[in-house]
Design a protein around this motif. Structure first.
Motif, PDB file in Angstrom:
ATOM      1  N   TRP A   4       0.856  -1.200   0.000  1.00  0.00           N
ATOM      2  CA  TRP A   4       0.000   0.000   0.000  1.00  0.00           C
ATOM      3  C   TRP A   4       0.882   1.236   0.000  1.00  0.00           C
ATOM      4  N   LYS A   5       0.606   2.125  -0.931  1.00  0.00           N
ATOM      5  CA  LYS A   5       1.391   3.356  -1.001  1.00  0.00           C
ATOM      6  C   LYS A   5       0.518   4.563  -0.687  1.00  0.00           C
ATOM      7  N   PHE A   6       1.031   5.456   0.161  1.00  0.00           N
ATOM      8  CA  PHE A   6       0.292   6.672   0.500  1.00  0.00           C
ATOM      9  C   PHE A   6       1.070   7.890   0.007  1.00  0.00           C
ATOM     10  N   ARG A 197      10.251  12.710 -10.021  1.00  0.00           N
ATOM     11  CA  ARG A 197       9.081  13.239  -9.304  1.00  0.00           C
ATOM     12  C   ARG A 197       7.890  12.295  -9.409  1.00  0.00           C
ATOM     13  N   GLY A 198       7.213  12.128  -8.309  1.00  0.00           N
ATOM     14  CA  GLY A 198       6.064  11.219  -8.282  1.00  0.00           C
ATOM     15  C   GLY A 198       6.461   9.757  -8.225  1.00  0.00           C
ATOM     16  N   GLY A 199       7.754   9.489  -8.005  1.00  0.00           N
ATOM     17  CA  GLY A 199       8.278   8.131  -8.121  1.00  0.00           C
ATOM     18  C   GLY A 199       7.849   7.136  -7.055  1.00  0.00           C
ATOM     19  N   SER A 200       7.178   7.603  -6.009  1.00  0.00           N
ATOM     20  CA  SER A 200       6.753   6.660  -4.963  1.00  0.00           C
ATOM     21  C   SER A 200       5.765   5.621  -5.487  1.00  0.00           C
ATOM     22  N   ASP A 201       4.946   6.011  -6.448  1.00  0.00           N
ATOM     23  CA  ASP A 201       4.025   5.043  -7.069  1.00  0.00           C
ATOM     24  C   ASP A 201       4.833   3.911  -7.703  1.00  0.00           C
ATOM     25  N   TYR A 202       5.882   4.317  -8.390  1.00  0.00           N
ATOM     26  CA  TYR A 202       6.739   3.352  -9.090  1.00  0.00           C
ATOM     27  C   TYR A 202       7.393   2.410  -8.076  1.00  0.00           C
TER      28      TYR A 202
HETATM   29 MG    MG Z   1       2.035  11.196  -6.817  1.00  0.00          MG
END
Ligand code: MG
Ligand code: ASP
Length: 443
Positions: A4-6, A197-202
């Motif tokens: 799970w990613k927040f 940027r936004g790499g947490s989804d990845y």
């Molecule tokens: Mg994001």
């Protein structure tokens, strides 16, 4: 096991972090919880890095102090016990000492900048892990820098992530919640790096693939992927199901909700990705998976800006082979990806979104063909769904909806999932609205 990613807004306030704790412990399944930095932190750290690079020491210090105050308040509102608060304060003091010492390094290089920007995720995860301990939840913090690896082309190395993670997880089989950082990783030189940027989804998707999770859940502040851009068009709704292919097209073409590479690892190991809303946990969100229960048809629309169209003509193309190869070799030489392409017997039009080498590319293309003046400030509108080849009315419905808006290029048929239109960016909002009204039905 689930991953799970927040995102930043889901951890950005103490009360949100508390509700995340409730969410992740609401059932007994073991979870790896991937966190972004608190909202605003990554931008602040980049700003601090900018100041440090320019030797603006006073400005850097001022931004660091402001950020520290933000964390002091955060920690004081999060923890409920004296010991918890003491731990929280120790974490931020330690981290901010590190941030301060980084900003005084001279010369402040890109390497230091990457170490600095990594502190956002290091802060959020340490704080959350300490909070879980305070709340007596069986948990552990697993440092992403010990297993997330990228190669010299900045591509994550899934096999290495997998074996490192497996080894580390073997020590924590009894733990219910395993917390780790999104975004950050190490490069082949062993330095701290990141997945952009936004790499947490990845990160979440890579971990999900590595541990062969049952599901990957991406928790944000919107109720799933919408059928159109809610910031632009009036009536949108969340799409319940998407295939991996559809989601990849949408993520790449501008739907800001997911990092564009997120789908690849999940697709590779066939792991469903569920997009959920932290503000409304019971809402179904969007499921991205291989199989769909809903029927084929148009699912969603997204748009990508800052596109340039290049028009190439050559009578040498007539009945000749090898012309396109020469054209693409020029783009390859300047490492410029081509997004859309259309051809006629004697002409090719392509779009690029990286203008850096446009002059050089045009000059070389000019040696093998005639170039018309390129069009800048264009937008690609991407219509996504399952357009089975024998379904007759997709194209006509799209064109009918676009009847009052000039279309520069059309690309259809490369896959069963996408139709792309190029329009002048000034017409983009009108096009999205017209397509929305023409292609979807609303209750
Ligand atoms: Mg994001
Ligand atoms: N904190 C990073 C960013 O703001 C990564 C992420 O949030 O996904 O880009």
């Amino acid at each position: 096991m689930q991953v799970w990613k927040f995102g930043g807004t889901s951890v950005g306030k103490p009360e949100r972090m508390k509700s995340i704790q409730q969410l992740v412990t609401s059932d007994d399944e073991q979870k790896i919880v991937v966190l972004s930095a608190l909202s605003g932190t990554t931008n602040s750290l980049l700003m601090i890095g900018e100041a440090a690079k320019k030797n603006e020491d006073i400005a850097a210090e001022k931004h660091v102090n402001e950020l520290f105050t933000h964390y002091e308040t955060f920690v004081s509102e999060l923890f409920t016990t004296k010991e918890g608060l003491k731990k929280g304060n120790a974490i931020i003091e330690n981290e901010f000492n590190h941030i301060r010492s980084l900003t005084t390094i001279k010369p402040f290089t890109i390497k230091h900048d990457k170490m600095l920007v990594a502190q956002g995720e290091l802060l959020s995860t340490q704080i959350f892990a300490a909070y879980l301990v305070e709340q007596k939840i069986s948990s552990v913090l697993l440092p992403a820098l010990e297993f997330m690896r990228i190669d010299a082309d900045n591509e994550p190395i899934l096999s290495e992530i997998e074996y490192r993670l497996k080894e580390l997880l073997a020590f924590h089989e009894d733990k219910k919640i395993i917390v780790t950082q999104g975004f950050i990783c190490r490069n082949p030189r062993g330095e701290v790096d990141n997945l952009k940027r936004g790499g947490s989804d990845y990160t979440a998707s890579l971990i999900g693939a590595a541990v062969r999770a049952k599901e990957i859940q991406i928790w944000t502040d919107i109720d799933g992927m919408h059928n159109n851009d809610p910031r632009i068009v009036k009536r949108t709704f969340p799409v319940r199901e998407l295939t991996f292919e559809e989601a990849a097209e949408l993520a790449y073409f501008g739907a800001k909700i997911l990092h564009p590479s997120t789908i690849n690892p999940a697709k590779l190991r066939d792991i469903p990705v569920r997009l959920k809303n932290t503000m409304e946990p019971s809402a179904p969100g969007t499921v991205i998976s291989k199989t769909q229960t809903s029927s084929a048809g148009i699912k969603a629309i997204s748009a990508k800006d800052n596109v340039t169209a290049i028009y190439i003509h050559s009578t040498r193309m007539l009945n000749a082979y090898g012309f396109l190869r020469k054209v693409f070799e020029i783009f390859e030489k300047f490492k410029t990806p081509v997004d859309m392409i259309t051809t006629s017997e004697v002409s090719v039009a392509v779009t690029i979104d990286n203008n850096e080498n446009l002059d050089k590319i045009s000059k070389m293309l000019g040696q093998i063909a005639d170039l018309e003046e390129s069009d800048q400030d264009q937008s690609i509108i991407c219509i996504v769904g399952s357009f089975l080849a024998d379904k007759p009315n997709i194209a006509i419905r799209v064109l009918e909806a676009m009847k009052d808006i000039p279309i520069r290029m059309i690309s259809y048929g490369a896959s069963e999932h996408n139709m792309s239109l190029l329009v002048d960016s000034k017409d983009k909002n009108a096009a999205l609205e017209a397509l929305n009204e023409g292609l979807f039905t609303f209750e």
